[in-house]
Design a protein around this motif. Structure first.
Motif, PDB file in Angstrom:
ATOM      1  N   UNK A  10      22.159  57.881 -74.567  1.00 29.42           N
ATOM      2  CA  UNK A  10      20.376  58.206 -74.542  1.00 29.42           C
ATOM      3  C   UNK A  10      19.939  57.367 -74.626  1.00 29.42           C
ATOM      4  N   UNK A  11      18.736  56.799 -73.585  1.00 23.81           N
ATOM      5  CA  UNK A  11      17.857  55.610 -73.094  1.00 23.81           C
ATOM      6  C   UNK A  11      19.349  55.185 -71.645  1.00 23.81           C
ATOM      7  N   UNK A  12      19.627  54.792 -71.412  1.00 24.83           N
ATOM      8  CA  UNK A  12      19.506  54.672 -69.980  1.00 24.83           C
ATOM      9  C   UNK A  12      20.800  54.451 -69.428  1.00 24.83           C
ATOM     10  N   UNK A  51      28.340  54.493 -69.197  1.00 25.48           N
ATOM     11  CA  UNK A  51      27.840  54.059 -71.001  1.00 25.48           C
ATOM     12  C   UNK A  51      26.329  54.314 -70.648  1.00 25.48           C
ATOM     13  N   UNK A  52      26.313  54.631 -71.755  1.00 28.67           N
ATOM     14  CA  UNK A  52      24.299  54.524 -71.790  1.00 28.67           C
ATOM     15  C   UNK A  52      24.150  53.698 -73.160  1.00 28.67           C
ATOM     16  N   UNK A  53      23.038  52.828 -72.722  1.00 24.33           N
ATOM     17  CA  UNK A  53      22.665  52.195 -73.881  1.00 24.33           C
ATOM     18  C   UNK A  53      20.694  52.796 -74.288  1.00 24.33           C
ATOM     19  N   UNK A  54      20.010  52.444 -75.676  1.00 21.31           N
ATOM     20  CA  UNK A  54      19.005  53.076 -75.674  1.00 21.31           C
ATOM     21  C   UNK A  54      18.138  51.862 -75.836  1.00 21.31           C
ATOM     22  N   UNK A  55      17.764  50.935 -75.099  1.00 15.41           N
ATOM     23  CA  UNK A  55      16.928  50.111 -75.633  1.00 15.41           C
ATOM     24  C   UNK A  55      16.375  49.977 -77.129  1.00 15.41           C
ATOM     25  N   UNK A  70      19.248  49.975 -79.625  1.00 17.04           N
ATOM     26  CA  UNK A  70      20.533  48.727 -78.988  1.00 17.04           C
ATOM     27  C   UNK A  70      21.301  49.890 -78.949  1.00 17.04           C
ATOM     28  N   UNK A  71      21.502  51.336 -79.562  1.00 17.49           N
ATOM     29  CA  UNK A  71      22.911  52.041 -79.187  1.00 17.49           C
ATOM     30  C   UNK A  71      23.504  51.935 -78.153  1.00 17.49           C
ATOM     31  N   UNK A  72      24.679  51.750 -77.887  1.00 14.41           N
ATOM     32  CA  UNK A  72      25.367  52.218 -77.417  1.00 14.41           C
ATOM     33  C   UNK A  72      27.117  52.977 -77.006  1.00 14.41           C
ATOM     34  N   UNK A  73      26.617  54.207 -76.216  1.00 14.00           N
ATOM     35  CA  UNK A  73      27.325  54.781 -76.352  1.00 14.00           C
ATOM     36  C   UNK A  73      29.032  54.593 -74.798  1.00 14.00           C
ATOM     37  N   UNK A  74      29.516  54.815 -75.121  1.00 14.85           N
ATOM     38  CA  UNK A  74      30.831  54.578 -73.692  1.00 14.85           C
ATOM     39  C   UNK A  74      32.002  56.166 -73.932  1.00 14.85           C
ATOM     40  N   UNK A  99      28.803  52.535 -81.034  1.00 12.53           N
ATOM     41  CA  UNK A  99      28.643  50.915 -81.281  1.00 12.53           C
ATOM     42  C   UNK A  99      26.991  51.044 -81.267  1.00 12.53           C
ATOM     43  N   UNK A 100      27.311  50.236 -82.875  1.00  6.39           N
ATOM     44  CA  UNK A 100      25.669  49.815 -83.736  1.00  6.39           C
ATOM     45  C   UNK A 100      25.219  48.310 -83.524  1.00  6.39           C
ATOM     46  N   UNK A 101      24.012  47.911 -83.671  1.00  4.46           N
ATOM     47  CA  UNK A 101      23.790  46.225 -84.696  1.00  4.46           C
ATOM     48  C   UNK A 101      24.166  46.817 -86.184  1.00  4.46           C
ATOM     49  N   UNK A 102      25.334  45.749 -86.623  1.00  9.30           N
ATOM     50  CA  UNK A 102      24.980  46.822 -88.284  1.00  9.30           C
ATOM     51  C   UNK A 102      23.435  46.681 -88.804  1.00  9.30           C
TER      52      UNK A 102
END
Ligand code: AHR
Length: 503
Positions: free
Chosen positions: A384-386, A412-416, A419-423, A500-503
């Motif tokens: 998702x995202x970029x 990787x993708x990063x949803x601005x 804030x979620x990050x996928x590797x 990965x995500x923010x707590x």
């Protein structure tokens, strides 16, 4: 254990994650339509004869667009045969697959199936045996609200509202000598340009795909794209790419590196399109619709068409059984498609059901997920995202086809917004595990949500109707995140997803 590292930075944006990257393909080929999506005798079938279990699996797979009705099939297809009362539809010989087409499913049924499955239809017109007029007739049938001969026929056939199909393929693989109506690049380029021009006169908002090469190994590869785009540049939006990987040649290391070939294919087509852009002084860019891709064991018996007087309906054809290594390659090919999101604007995993497919069915019976289902479904669900370009440092493995190849490949993708990050990462080593270190300094404070790995000590394991679940992506318990740094172990021949995500 080998060691590899990646650095992820939110500033290194390649482009957006495009939902159309997660398209698939339904062709009138073998058992894809009949006893695949359509099986009136099945307990889960609806009033149209569509299997509910296959619709559910299609939704779970996360498919966005579905290309229809072919493939090689479309190059001899008369779409008008398959509208109106089913019992009055003619049976025809399908020369592409040496089969009989009963025309029980046509454009109206497919549109109803697509609505049920929640997918965007992507239609292909026949530019093999037919031309501008038949493409216009089909477009009128699909997209004109009413008040004309074809649109009123659609309404009489039960579809009051137009289908408003946006994306259209101008024929299929007409560079291939196997294609009914095979053409030279010049002949096809002219026909594609004239068909596109006329279709846009009817509906200017269409997105049109010109046929590129049916593989980077075609003798005309490159020159085909140059000539076709020189003729059709201003009239189309995308050029197609088709690629199938793997044969029975026992070279696992090269097979695992198939994404290198896909990257090269994409770069070459983009470079050719840009050269035509410069030479023709065009301003817009032509992008790529990678509308057929998968692993396909073409030399196996199940890929051989019937012959002679045998013209069966829906024969068993191209029913590849995918193993764990195949799923790792499919996951890696998706990494390549995402990494090239600046130029690949659509893609279709070929195909959806039974025919080189993630979903298998028994006629009237069970449906199950093949190994390749899992990396596709997980990537489609979580990317998702970029898309972010990564700095990768990896040991290499020698291969016969591609020379020394990095064992680690990742994106990787990063949803601005969230804030979620996928590797997404693959270990292409045939023998060694890899310890992957991830530098997350651009993403302070992220925590691990989940890490899943698809691997098996026996990478030749395949799912069957009796056992489709012994090998699934499993929680990778080695994954840890601390101090803006992640670490995880990747077994040999494996595909991994880390969220990965923010707590
Ligand atoms: O997907 C199977 C076949 O592969 C398609 O019909 C054709 O377009 C390609 O050659």
């Amino acid at each position: 254990m080998l060691s590899a590292s990646i650095t992820v930075d939110p500033a290194f944006v390649v482009g957006p994650v495009r939902r159309r990257t997660f398209g698939s393909f339904v062709e009138h080929l073998g058992r894809c339509v009949y006893s695949g999506i359509h099986d009136p005798g099945h307990p889960s079938a609806d009033a149209d004869g569509f299997r509910g279990d296959v619709v559910d699996l299609t939704r779970e797979l996360g498919v966005s667009t579905v290309r229809y009705p072919g493939g090689n099939f479309v190059s001899g297809y008369r779409w008008e045969d398959a509208i109106g009362p089913v019992d009055q539809r003619p049976r025809r010989l399908d020369l592409a697959w040496h089969s009989t087409e009963p025309n029980l499913v046509g454009v109206d049924e497919f549109m109803r199936w697509a609505a049920k499955a929640g997918v965007e239809p992507m239609m292909a017109v026949n530019l093999g045996t037919r031309g501008v007029q038949e493409a216009l007739d089909l477009l009128e049938y699909c997209n004109v609200p009413g008040g004309t001969a074809w649109s009123d026929k659609r309404r009489a056939n039960g579809a009051e509202d137009p289908y408003r199909v946006k994306m259209w393929c101008l024929g299929n693989e007409l560079d291939g000598p196997w294609q009914v109506g095979h053409k030279s690049a010049h002949e096809y380029g002219r026909l594609a340009a004239e068909t596109a021009r006329a279709m846009r006169m009817l509906d200017p908002d269409l997105e049109l795909v010109a046929c590129g090469s049916s593989g980077s190994g075609m003798p005309t590869f490159g020159e085909w794209e140059r000539v076709v785009l020189t003729e059709a540049y201003e009239h189309v939006d995308h050029v197609s790419a088709h690629a199938y990987y793997w044969e029975e040649d026992g070279d696992l290391a090269s097979f695992l590196a198939s994404a290198i070939d896909m990257d090269h294919f994409i770069e070459s087509v983009a470079a050719t399109a840009d050269a035509v852009r410069a030479a023709g002084k065009h301003t817009k860019r032509i992008n790529i619709s990678f509308d057929e891709w998968n692993v396909w064991y073409q030399k196996r018996a199940e890929s051989q068409s019937p012959s002679g007087d045998d013209w069966p309906v829906a024969p068993v054809l191209l029913e590849d059984k995918y193993n764990v290594a195949d799923a790792v390659v499919v996951g890696n090919l998706l990494i390549s498609l995402l990494r090239n999101t600046d130029r690949v604007h659509a893609a279709s995993l070929a195909q959806l059901v039974n025919v080189i497919a993630p979903i298998m069915t028994e006629p009237g019976g069970r449906a199950w997920r093949q190994t390749i289902f899992h990396p596709f479904a997980l990537t489609a669900r979580h990317a998702a995202g970029d898309v972010l370009r990564l700095a990768v440092d990896s040991p290499v493995q020698p291969t016969a086809k591609f020379g020394d190849v990095p064992v680690l490949d990742a994106v990787a993708t990063h949803d601005p917004e969230t804030g979620d990050l996928l590797i997404l990462a693959v270990n292409r080593s045939v023998t060694d595990g890899v310890v992957l270190e991830v530098d997350l300094r651009g993403f302070p404070g992220l925590r691990l949500v989940e890490a899943l790995t698809l691997a098996n000590p026996d990478h030749t394991w395949s799912a069957t109707a009796d056992d489709a679940t012994s090998v699934l992506p499993r929680t990778n318990t080695t994954a840890k995140v601390a101090d803006d740094h992640a670490r995880t172990e990747l077994p040999p021949v494996s595909w991994t997803l880390v969220r990965l995500a923010h707590p």
